[in-house]
Design a protein around this motif. Structure first.
Motif, PDB file in Angstrom:
ATOM      1  N   GLY A   1       0.832  -1.194   0.000  1.00 41.32           N
ATOM      2  CA  GLY A   1       0.000   0.000   0.000  1.00 41.32           C
ATOM      3  C   GLY A   1       0.867   1.245   0.000  1.00 41.32           C
ATOM      4  N   ILE A   2       0.395   2.268  -0.665  1.00 44.18           N
ATOM      5  CA  ILE A   2       1.227   3.456  -0.852  1.00 44.18           C
ATOM      6  C   ILE A   2       1.472   4.182   0.471  1.00 44.18           C
ATOM      7  CG2 ILE A   2      -0.660   5.073  -1.371  1.00 44.18           C
ATOM      8  CD1 ILE A   2       1.208   6.151  -3.637  1.00 44.18           C
ATOM      9  N   GLU A   3       0.508   4.150   1.375  1.00 39.59           N
ATOM     10  CA  GLU A   3       0.689   4.831   2.658  1.00 39.59           C
ATOM     11  C   GLU A   3       1.715   4.108   3.523  1.00 39.59           C
ATOM     12  OE1 GLU A   3       0.595   7.423   5.734  1.00 39.59           O
ATOM     13  OE2 GLU A   3      -0.234   7.688   3.732  1.00 39.59           O
ATOM     14  N   GLN A   4       1.645   2.776   3.545  1.00 37.16           N
ATOM     15  CA  GLN A   4       2.634   2.010   4.311  1.00 37.16           C
ATOM     16  C   GLN A   4       4.035   2.211   3.735  1.00 37.16           C
ATOM     17  OE1 GLN A   4       1.951   0.557   6.958  1.00 37.16           O
ATOM     18  NE2 GLN A   4      -0.240   0.165   6.987  1.00 37.16           N
ATOM     19  N   HIS A   5       4.118   2.180   2.414  1.00 36.49           N
ATOM     20  CA  HIS A   5       5.420   2.364   1.767  1.00 36.49           C
ATOM     21  C   HIS A   5       5.950   3.769   2.037  1.00 36.49           C
ATOM     22  CE1 HIS A   5       8.609   1.798  -1.147  1.00 36.49           C
ATOM     23  NE2 HIS A   5       8.268   2.924  -1.732  1.00 36.49           N
ATOM     24  N   ARG A   6       5.089   4.758   1.989  1.00 37.45           N
ATOM     25  CA  ARG A   6       5.503   6.132   2.278  1.00 37.45           C
ATOM     26  C   ARG A   6       6.080   6.240   3.676  1.00 37.45           C
ATOM     27  NH1 ARG A   6       4.633   9.441   6.376  1.00 37.45           N
ATOM     28  NH2 ARG A   6       2.557   8.529   6.535  1.00 37.45           N
ATOM     29  N   HIS A   7       5.411   5.615   4.631  1.00 34.45           N
ATOM     30  CA  HIS A   7       5.877   5.669   6.019  1.00 34.45           C
ATOM     31  C   HIS A   7       7.239   4.997   6.164  1.00 34.45           C
ATOM     32  CE1 HIS A   7       5.706   5.682  10.396  1.00 34.45           C
ATOM     33  NE2 HIS A   7       6.044   4.397  10.361  1.00 34.45           N
ATOM     34  N   HIS A   8       7.399   3.835   5.537  1.00 29.72           N
ATOM     35  CA  HIS A   8       8.668   3.109   5.658  1.00 29.72           C
ATOM     36  C   HIS A   8       9.821   3.863   5.004  1.00 29.72           C
ATOM     37  CE1 HIS A   8      11.536  -0.133   5.844  1.00 29.72           C
ATOM     38  NE2 HIS A   8      11.678  -0.119   4.538  1.00 29.72           N
ATOM     39  N   GLN A   9       9.544   4.567   3.906  1.00 28.61           N
ATOM     40  CA  GLN A   9      10.595   5.294   3.201  1.00 28.61           C
ATOM     41  C   GLN A   9      10.833   6.691   3.767  1.00 28.61           C
ATOM     42  OE1 GLN A   9      12.614   4.073   0.800  1.00 28.61           O
ATOM     43  NE2 GLN A   9      11.628   2.085   1.073  1.00 28.61           N
ATOM     44  N   ASN A  10      10.120   7.034   4.846  1.00 32.25           N
ATOM     45  CA  ASN A  10      10.348   8.294   5.580  1.00 32.25           C
ATOM     46  C   ASN A  10      10.052   9.545   4.753  1.00 32.25           C
ATOM     47  OD1 ASN A  10      11.199   6.993   7.980  1.00 32.25           O
ATOM     48  ND2 ASN A  10      13.245   6.712   7.121  1.00 32.25           N
ATOM     49  N   PHE A  11       8.998   9.493   3.930  1.00 30.88           N
ATOM     50  CA  PHE A  11       8.560  10.692   3.232  1.00 30.88           C
ATOM     51  C   PHE A  11       7.522  11.412   4.093  1.00 30.88           C
ATOM     52  CE2 PHE A  11      10.444   8.487  -0.308  1.00 30.88           C
ATOM     53  CZ  PHE A  11      10.951   9.518  -1.100  1.00 30.88           C
ATOM     54  N   LYS A  12       7.504  12.731   4.009  1.00 31.12           N
ATOM     55  CA  LYS A  12       6.610  13.526   4.846  1.00 31.12           C
ATOM     56  C   LYS A  12       5.158  13.169   4.601  1.00 31.12           C
ATOM     57  CE  LYS A  12       5.316  18.334   5.818  1.00 31.12           C
ATOM     58  NZ  LYS A  12       5.572  19.759   5.485  1.00 31.12           N
ATOM     59  N   ASP A  13       4.787  13.031   3.354  1.00 27.44           N
ATOM     60  CA  ASP A  13       3.423  12.654   3.006  1.00 27.44           C
ATOM     61  C   ASP A  13       3.446  11.983   1.640  1.00 27.44           C
ATOM     62  OD1 ASP A  13       3.692  14.808   1.169  1.00 27.44           O
ATOM     63  OD2 ASP A  13       2.871  16.196   2.648  1.00 27.44           O
ATOM     64  N   VAL A  14       2.287  11.517   1.200  1.00 28.33           N
ATOM     65  CA  VAL A  14       2.215  10.817  -0.086  1.00 28.33           C
ATOM     66  C   VAL A  14       2.538  11.759  -1.235  1.00 28.33           C
ATOM     67  CG1 VAL A  14       0.665   9.584  -1.649  1.00 28.33           C
ATOM     68  CG2 VAL A  14       0.593   9.103   0.789  1.00 28.33           C
ATOM     69  N   ALA A  15       2.198  13.022  -1.097  1.00 30.49           N
ATOM     70  CA  ALA A  15       2.508  13.986  -2.162  1.00 30.49           C
ATOM     71  C   ALA A  15       4.013  14.096  -2.368  1.00 30.49           C
ATOM     72  CB  ALA A  15       1.914  15.351  -1.817  1.00 30.49           C
ATOM     73  N   ALA A  16       4.779  14.087  -1.262  1.00 35.06           N
ATOM     74  CA  ALA A  16       6.242  14.153  -1.378  1.00 35.06           C
ATOM     75  C   ALA A  16       6.794  12.897  -2.038  1.00 35.06           C
ATOM     76  CB  ALA A  16       6.861  14.351   0.002  1.00 35.06           C
ATOM     77  N   LEU A  17       6.254  11.742  -1.669  1.00 32.17           N
ATOM     78  CA  LEU A  17       6.672  10.489  -2.311  1.00 32.17           C
ATOM     79  C   LEU A  17       6.337  10.516  -3.792  1.00 32.17           C
ATOM     80  CD1 LEU A  17       7.590   7.509  -2.345  1.00 32.17           C
ATOM     81  CD2 LEU A  17       5.277   6.892  -1.613  1.00 32.17           C
ATOM     82  N   ASP A  18       5.139  10.979  -4.134  1.00 25.40           N
ATOM     83  CA  ASP A  18       4.714  11.031  -5.533  1.00 25.40           C
ATOM     84  C   ASP A  18       5.622  11.952  -6.339  1.00 25.40           C
ATOM     85  OD1 ASP A  18       2.919  10.479  -7.722  1.00 25.40           O
ATOM     86  OD2 ASP A  18       2.136  12.494  -7.446  1.00 25.40           O
ATOM     87  N   ALA A  19       5.997  13.095  -5.758  1.00 23.40           N
ATOM     88  CA  ALA A  19       6.885  14.029  -6.467  1.00 23.40           C
ATOM     89  C   ALA A  19       8.245  13.390  -6.700  1.00 23.40           C
ATOM     90  CB  ALA A  19       7.029  15.318  -5.667  1.00 23.40           C
ATOM     91  N   HIS A  20       8.737  12.657  -5.709  1.00 24.10           N
ATOM     92  CA  HIS A  20      10.042  11.997  -5.844  1.00 24.10           C
ATOM     93  C   HIS A  20      10.015  10.944  -6.952  1.00 24.10           C
ATOM     94  CE1 HIS A  20      13.839  10.159  -4.629  1.00 24.10           C
ATOM     95  NE2 HIS A  20      13.219   8.994  -4.600  1.00 24.10           N
ATOM     96  N   VAL A  21       9.008  10.081  -6.926  1.00 26.08           N
ATOM     97  CA  VAL A  21       8.923   9.013  -7.933  1.00 26.08           C
ATOM     98  C   VAL A  21       8.683   9.597  -9.319  1.00 26.08           C
ATOM     99  CG1 VAL A  21       7.653   6.951  -8.638  1.00 26.08           C
ATOM    100  CG2 VAL A  21       8.123   7.356  -6.214  1.00 26.08           C
ATOM    101  N   THR A  22       7.836  10.608  -9.401  1.00 21.43           N
ATOM    102  CA  THR A  22       7.563  11.238 -10.699  1.00 21.43           C
ATOM    103  C   THR A  22       8.828  11.867 -11.272  1.00 21.43           C
ATOM    104  OG1 THR A  22       5.292  11.701  -9.992  1.00 21.43           O
ATOM    105  CG2 THR A  22       6.117  12.909 -11.900  1.00 21.43           C
ATOM    106  N   GLY A  23       9.647  12.466 -10.411  1.00 17.99           N
ATOM    107  CA  GLY A  23      10.912  13.032 -10.875  1.00 17.99           C
ATOM    108  C   GLY A  23      11.845  11.966 -11.421  1.00 17.99           C
TER     109      GLY A  23
END
Length: 703
Positions: free
Chosen positions: A323-345
């Protein structure tokens, strides 16, 4: 800086910047990937707007004043892929790095490059004035006029000078630089300041200003031209991307040619006072990764490296599995938007290099990104989690916290009796597929478990699905979040499924004993991994009845371990603990004794490890009764660890009466025994016996 010098009129601001009486930059220090700090200078908005106007004019200069074709950075219409494409089908790739690139380009260099082009009459000539932006606000800008902005003023506007007073400015100008005399083409050292720049606070190109990149290309034009001729004479192709200089050939490049190239580039950089960073010089031939700016160029088309693809698939697969929320938490991103910006980049760059592969990953990521982030709370019944059996179950972060390690360990009180405790140790020791801690977690939740996998793994690997009412088991991953797994007994085969292998039907069945060679290898690896933990191991001559002992080191000496490769210097660490082992014991008994003594250390019985690698669990000022309990705790923990370690090595090992001899009244395991520390310590000792472990991993504090 906070008021952006709003108290100054446009003319006053211009004069203050040129004279150096104000410091219109904000400094940001960011860590470099390989250590150290990089200082970025961000101009205040007033100055940034002026610099952008100057950049617009730079880009319409005549062709002969434009950057050399070999320069690919900071230019519209050129990308890293274009730079890499020059080197396709490369047999050999050579990379040279210019040290302190922007800091080496001084005001005098920019002035010398612009003085002819900037004062030359052009269609568009400018003056400093107040202009209005699209919102009707007035700002400093450059306007068409009958006269040009003089070169000296321009250069002062696009360079950064140290604030006064400043005695520690790392990039301060000295007023003494080598210059290239056009008449002779020879390099001389100027012993007096340049007439245009008589002060010693000469500025340089700031990283962070919009003009710096393009100006660096203009200053480097003559260098690029000379290096291009040198490369062509050696049969090489040349490109430069900022401070990275790349050379390639479709044939073998001999060492002598590499030496000539490096010497020639050094000579070309001397007029600008630049030097190469020797630590970043890289020559790649077949067998090594031949890449330019992180793009593989050993074939007919640019390709992403395996490491870069893994950076992307780690997120795509992680979000798909947990799940994207669990993965976000494990990868230490502030929120899902920050994770999405990182992956999109990451995907944006990948699409430039390998559009086909990136398009598939992007489609998968978009699909995962559209999955609702909030999942329905599972119903907690008296028998645990009442969850649907026919789909992969996602647990909310709140419920994962409730099912934490400490909660599981606190729920293991039924293992305080000697028979139950020894049964759990037997299970963990023989259940070789899992780390001891995860084996304990499985046993606590389902004592009869044989082999566990996630529902998706059961289906993909063995064509098996979950039975109705299957009991989910939660385990913890070393490099991932918590996941749900199911025992083989809670699955059933689909049509066409093959019989299960013995590793699943009998996971704790082992038919072979450990031989002397295996034990010797374990001893060697374990001994090699002791030094970073400050442990010195000594073999001593004692009677056969004596095993070993551990105590804090009384000396201030050091312990060494050999370098990881032949010829590497040894690694040295301060000695914190001493372990003595009786050399007259058989090798297996000697290793068992070492595991027992390490168990004492890793459970904190003798104090904390280096960098708090393990906790300090010593207790002070104990009564006689309390001291007996602590001693029993220590021996139960250490011997439990030794037993689990040996059980992985020799399935026929016997527990004996050592542990039961330290149990309390009614044969109860002491309540102060820390199950979590015990099983983690056993896992660490098992890992130490497999291979050499880096000091950073060994010294990482245990959670």
């Amino acid at each position: 800086m906070a008021d952006e010098f709003t108290d100054l009129t446009p003319a006053q601001f211009l004069e203050a910047v040129v004279s150096g009486s104000i410091y219109p930059y904000t400094e940001h220090r960011i860590p470099k990937r390989r250590g150290g700090l990089r200082t970025l200078h961000t101009p205040v908005p007033r100055l940034s707007g002026m610099q952008q106007e100057i950049l617009d004019r730079l880009e319409i200069l005549p062709v002969k004043f434009q950057p050399h074709p070999a320069a690919f950075a900071y230019r519209g219409g050129r990308s890293v892929v274009d730079c890499a494409a020059v080197h396709l089908r490369a047999h050999t790739v050579i990379r040279l790095d210019i040290a302190d690139f922007f800091g080496s380009i001084r005001e005098r260099h920019v002035h010398a490059s612009l003085k002819d082009a900037w004062t030359r009459p052009t269609e568009r000539e400018y003056r400093i004035d107040l202009v209005e932006d699209g919102n009707g606000r007035r700002k400093i800008g450059l306007r068409r006029s009958g006269r040009t902005l003089d070169t000296y003023t321009t250069v002062r506007l696009v360079t950064v000078s140290p604030p006064e007073p400043n005695q520690t400015w790392t990039n301060r100008g000295t007023g003494r630089r080598s210059v290239l005399l056009e008449a002779t083409g020879q390099s001389f050292s100027v012993r007096r300041p340049d007439p245009v720049y008589p002060h010693t606070r000469e500025g340089f190109l700031p990283q962070g200003a919009p003009t710096s990149g393009y100006l660096s290309n203009i200053v480097m034009r003559e260098v690029d031209e000379g290096v291009t001729h040198l490369a062509e004479s050696l049969g090489l192709r040349y490109t430069r991307y900022s401070d990275d200089m790349y050379f390639s050939s479709r044939r073998l490049v001999h060492h002598d040619d590499v030496d000539r190239l490096v010497a020639g580039v050094k000579k070309a950089l001397e007029p600008l006072g630049m030097r190469l960073n020797a630590k970043k010089t890289y020559v790649a031939r077949p067998g090594a990764r031949r890449s330019v700016l992180g793009i593989l160029v050993d074939g007919p088309t640019p390709r992403l490296t395996r490491e870069y693809k893994r950076r992307i698939t780690k997120h795509v697969r992680g979000a798909a599995s947990f799940g994207i929320e669990q993965h976000r938490h494990h990868q230490n991103f502030k929120d899902v938007a920050a994770l999405d910006a990182h992956v999109t980049g990451l995907l944006s760059f990948a699409h430039m290099v390998e559009p086909g592969w990136a398009a598939k990953q992007l489609a998968d990521w978009k699909r995962l990104r559209e999955i609702p982030l909030e999942t329905e709370e599972p119903v907690i019944g008296q028998h645990g989690l009442d969850l649907p059996w026919d789909k992969e179950v996602e647990i909310s972060q709140a419920n994962l916290a409730k099912a934490s390690i400490d909660d599981l360990v606190r729920g293991a009180q039924r293992y305080r009796s000697s028979s139950d405790y020894l049964q759990m140790l037997e299970f963990v020791g023989r259940f070789k597929r899992y780390a001891p801690f995860n084996a304990m977690v499985v046993h606590i939740q389902k004592p009869g478990a044989r082999y566990v996998l996630s529902s998706s793994e059961w289906k993909s690997k063995y064509r098996r699905v979950l039975k109705p009412g299957a009991q989910p088991l939660l385990i913890f991953q070393p490099r991932g979040p918590y996941i749900l797994v199911y025992d083989v007994g809670d699955t059933e085969a689909l049509p066409g499924a093959l019989p299960l292998p013995k590793a699943i039907t009998a996971p704790i069945s082992v038919s072979s004993r450990a031989n002397e060679k295996d034990i010797a290898q374990l001893w060697h690896h374990t001994n090699t991994n002791l030094a970073p933990l400050g442990i010195r191991l000594t073999l001593v001559d004692h009677a056969a009845a004596s095993g070993g002992r551990t105590y804090p080191s009384r000396s201030r000496g050091s312990v060494e371990r050999p370098g990881s490769r032949p010829g590497d210097p040894p690694e040295t660490y301060p000695t914190l603990f001493e372990i003595e082992i009786n050399r007259n014991l058989p090798l297996l008994d000697r290793y068992a004794t070492l595991a027992h003594e390490l168990g004492h250390l890793f459970c904190g019985h003798l104090g904390a490890g280096p960098r708090e690698t393990w906790p300090d669990r010593r207790l002070q000022s104990l009564s006689e009764e309390e001291a007996v309990k602590v001693h029993a705790r220590n021996e139960v923990e250490a011997e439990s660890i030794a037993y689990m370690v040996l059980k992985r090595l020799n399935p026929d090992v016997q527990m004996g009466d050592y542990i039961t001899g330290h149990l309390g009244p009614n044969q109860q395991v002491p309540e102060i025994v820390a199950l979590n520390l015990t099983f983690k310590a056993a896992g660490l000792i098992i890992d130490m016996g497999k291979r050499r472990i880096s000091a950073s991993k060994l010294q990482k504090p245990k959670e």
